[in-house]
Design an enzyme around this catalytic site. Structure first.
Site, PDB file in Angstrom:
ATOM      1  N   HIS A   1      41.124  63.298  47.096  1.00  0.00           N
ATOM      2  CA  HIS A   1      40.562  63.608  48.646  1.00  0.00           C
ATOM      3  C   HIS A   1      40.512  62.509  49.181  1.00  0.00           C
ATOM      4  O   HIS A   1      41.334  62.160  50.451  1.00  0.00           O
ATOM      5  CB  HIS A   1      39.116  64.270  48.688  1.00  0.00           C
ATOM      6  CG  HIS A   1      38.568  63.553  50.026  1.00  0.00           C
ATOM      7  ND1 HIS A   1      38.975  64.516  51.242  1.00  0.00           N
ATOM      8  CD2 HIS A   1      37.942  62.845  50.202  1.00  0.00           C
ATOM      9  CE1 HIS A   1      38.169  63.952  52.240  1.00  0.00           C
ATOM     10  NE2 HIS A   1      37.764  62.913  51.780  1.00  0.00           N
TER      11      HIS A   1
ATOM     12  N   ASP B   1      46.316  47.694  50.133  1.00  0.00           N
ATOM     13  CA  ASP B   1      46.382  48.531  48.866  1.00  0.00           C
ATOM     14  C   ASP B   1      44.856  48.151  48.525  1.00  0.00           C
ATOM     15  O   ASP B   1      44.160  47.201  48.814  1.00  0.00           O
ATOM     16  CB  ASP B   1      47.011  47.758  47.777  1.00  0.00           C
ATOM     17  CG  ASP B   1      46.415  46.430  47.076  1.00  0.00           C
ATOM     18  OD1 ASP B   1      46.563  45.351  47.955  1.00  0.00           O
ATOM     19  OD2 ASP B   1      45.853  46.617  46.112  1.00  0.00           O
TER      20      ASP B   1
ATOM     21  N   ASP C   1      52.223  43.600  42.055  1.00  0.00           N
ATOM     22  CA  ASP C   1      51.522  42.331  42.198  1.00  0.00           C
ATOM     23  C   ASP C   1      51.893  41.326  41.209  1.00  0.00           C
ATOM     24  O   ASP C   1      52.319  41.705  40.023  1.00  0.00           O
ATOM     25  CB  ASP C   1      49.858  42.370  42.426  1.00  0.00           C
ATOM     26  CG  ASP C   1      49.119  42.557  41.066  1.00  0.00           C
ATOM     27  OD1 ASP C   1      49.914  42.569  40.221  1.00  0.00           O
ATOM     28  OD2 ASP C   1      47.866  42.741  41.061  1.00  0.00           O
ATOM     29  N   SER C   2      51.564  39.916  41.118  1.00  0.00           N
ATOM     30  CA  SER C   2      52.098  39.030  40.355  1.00  0.00           C
ATOM     31  C   SER C   2      51.176  38.848  39.315  1.00  0.00           C
ATOM     32  O   SER C   2      51.718  38.071  38.183  1.00  0.00           O
ATOM     33  CB  SER C   2      52.297  37.633  41.185  1.00  0.00           C
ATOM     34  OG  SER C   2      50.998  37.269  41.418  1.00  0.00           O
ATOM     35  N   GLY C   3      50.100  39.514  39.118  1.00  0.00           N
ATOM     36  CA  GLY C   3      49.210  39.212  38.200  1.00  0.00           C
ATOM     37  C   GLY C   3      48.183  37.818  38.471  1.00  0.00           C
ATOM     38  O   GLY C   3      47.091  38.018  37.521  1.00  0.00           O
TER      39      GLY C   3
ATOM     40  N   GLN D   1      47.579  31.577  50.855  1.00  0.00           N
ATOM     41  CA  GLN D   1      46.139  31.342  50.477  1.00  0.00           C
ATOM     42  C   GLN D   1      45.576  30.404  51.759  1.00  0.00           C
ATOM     43  O   GLN D   1      45.805  30.537  52.529  1.00  0.00           O
ATOM     44  CB  GLN D   1      46.296  30.918  49.153  1.00  0.00           C
ATOM     45  CG  GLN D   1      46.504  31.846  48.038  1.00  0.00           C
ATOM     46  CD  GLN D   1      45.587  32.886  47.845  1.00  0.00           C
ATOM     47  OE1 GLN D   1      44.393  32.809  48.309  1.00  0.00           O
ATOM     48  NE2 GLN D   1      45.855  34.034  46.815  1.00  0.00           N
TER      49      GLN D   1
END
Lengths: 375, 375
Positions: free
Chosen positions: B339, B271, B92-94, B194
């Protein structure tokens, strides 16, 4: 339990042997990873067996009794079933943990009253109760309940304490003989030789424990603050008088050098939290010396953690491990712990081979020089 | 990077595809374990690959930039070499991390000035710098630098913020096109859609990012406090207008139910820290529902952690895992994290099969009912 002596070194008391238990064989000298609360910190049971190649692990009676509690372990069918470790287990008696509690424990002839470090609740350990608990945990090797004196105890205290430990030993064996194993395999009770740093007390202690013709004998009350040379001296005094045909276990020891020096003095079994505890702090033991992985010098060292290492974790790079440890990433503690345990197991295996090959003394000298280096 | 659409579900936007990168293929829909600081917390790289069967993992530009620093990663030869993960990586870009810093960051047209959460030092991220850093990290998929607005931002703020993100996107692509990959394989830059929870802003945002004909598109600024239904609605609005022949990545999402609902709405990549973070707290996701392993009801449940689980850790018992988690033993966090990740990877793989088999809708309905149960 049986103990077969495979080889002895020349000009040394070092021995190679095989202990047979209800959960398989243990090749000695051996190091036993410490699974305080039923888990070796940060290590999967699978990796303990296949990667680290541990042959026997330790459980702590005090910790397991408080949490999860004996009822849970009994319902699991014993500790082997609970933590899925199908090889030998040894449990200590809780004597050392209770001793470590300091102000929140009180000794009497009957036993030790103490407060739980978890919730402050009151509990009483007696020799009988400690045997009962160890019956429920179901370790293959169980330990007598003893008093462990501090390294600086005076003679009078050490003598009185030893006598208490001796009376407790009778009660332990009585309880063992009056009870049955709960899970169908035999449990061997090891007496613990106390006597602090006093040669005559240690000799008295050895003579006393020998009366029980036990399956093995432990040396306790060392590595508790006394100088290293005193520890070696006491070990020598004790192993000189212990029967040759039984395994000897030096409790709570120690550094890799301590292991080699003690093997040289006739010790067969060791346990210590050092490989995992120091590992979590970023200290690595290797065959070329110790590494403080937090050191700036490793920041851009992209070579493997240990070129000679036997664990798969040794293939991570030093720079990566340093980053993980400094960043408090769990994986850093996992890698360092696993590396250190694999190294300890490699070290005792190698010592065993060198004893069998008749080269122990020369190898030990060379190895200790390397182990004493800081990389 | 290439994307091949293998199958689409009937009466649903769900798709099964294959992304090809310089480090191999990714079968979508896919979940990407989060390796914030270059390690997925508590998981060995070997287990991530062989046991969890992850196909792609995430790294965080913000965290890696601060520690170990870009110089170390460059000297390692990129993040793949540094953490020994030879499959695809996405960074990711931060932007999201800087947004999360709150009071210790300040935005301007130029970029974001912020203080390190580690030592308070000042740093500046600009679109150009973030691309440069991601060139040095060397992920296969890299993200544009954006402003992530809070879930409750008003329309005016959201609109101004979106316009800033759009201007930054131009600068990101300019920087990408003016620089070369450092390690010999291609890096694909994904724009981030966005627009907060405003339908017209989201539509504007989609139309803008499409102009760049990127290798894939991400949806950001969701799962940041807005109601779940709003998240699904925004996802629908965006996927309706995104090109069909490019992968879509919904950032930072979510629960297993969120994954299935979003796959249904045309998302290919996810993610989230939930499987590891909730795992460390003792929450387990299973195909029969969620388990709070700290619950007293598991104290004496000696059945496997998950009878249907695909990981070797599922063979530990619930009672043992409960004991480890309650005792704060590292191994408890390791087992639960492993798990949960294995379950997430199983879930998306199964979703993919059901899409291909033409049974996604029926399977999803049944699965969500089970996932919503508390065991």
């Amino acid at each position: 339990m049986e103990f077969e002596l495979s080889a002895t070194a020349d000009n040394s008391r070092a021995r190679a042997g095989i202990i047979s238990t209800g959960h398989g064989k243990i090749e000695t000298p051996i190091f036993m990873p410490v699974g305080t609360a039923g888990s070796v910190k940060g290590i999967h049971t699978r990796d303990l067996r296949d990667d680290i190649q541990a042959q026997v692990i330790l459980g702590n009676t005090y910790h397991l009794y408080l949490r999860p509690g004996i009822d849970v372990i009994e319902k699991a069918g014993g500790l082997h079933k609970f933590n899925q470790w199908n090889k030998p287990i040894l449990t200590d008696s809780g004597g050392y943990q209770v001793f470590s509690l300091g102000d929140i424990r009180k000794l009497s002839e009957e036993g030790a009253k103490f407060q739980s470090h978890i919730d402050g609740s009151y509990h009483m350990f007696t020799p009988e109760k400690v045997i009962d608990i160890q019956r429920s945990i179901g370790a293959d090797i169980i330990m007598a309940f003893d008093e462990c004196t501090p390294g600086d105890a005076d003679y009078e205290y050490a003598k009185k304490s030893l006598e208490l430990t001796q009376r407790w030993l009778h009660r332990c064996f009585n309880q063992l003989n009056n009870t049955e194993p709960k899970y169908g395999y035999n449990q061997s009770l090891f007496p613990i030789v106390q006597g602090n740093t006093y040669v005559d007390l240690r000799k008295l202690a050895v003579n006393h424990v020998k009366e029980f013709d036990a399956d093995g004998y432990a040396i306790g009350g060392l590595s508790v603050g006394e100088p290293e040379q005193v520890m070696y001296e006491m070990t020598e005094v004790v192993t000189a008088d212990l029967p040759l045909d039984k395994p000897r276990y030096l409790m709570g020891v120690g550094t890799p050098v301590n292991l080699l020096e003690s093997i040289d003095r006739g010790i067969d079994m060791f346990d210590c939290v050092m490989p995992t505890r120091n590992g979590r702090n970023g200290m690595l033991f290797t065959s070329e010396g110790t590494i403080n992985i937090r050191n700036k010098k490793w920041e851009n060292d992209h070579s493997p953690v240990d070129e000679n290492g036997t664990s798969f974790v040794d293939q991570y790079s030093k720079a990566y491990l340093r980053h993980l440890v400094i960043s408090n990433e769990m994986l850093g503690a996992q890698i360092a712990s696993q590396h250190n345990l694999a190294f300890y197991l490699w070290l005792v295996k190698k010592a065993r081979q060198e004893i069998i090959n008749g080269n122990f003394a020369a190898w030990k000298k060379e190895m200790i020089e390397k182990l004493n280096q800081r990389l």
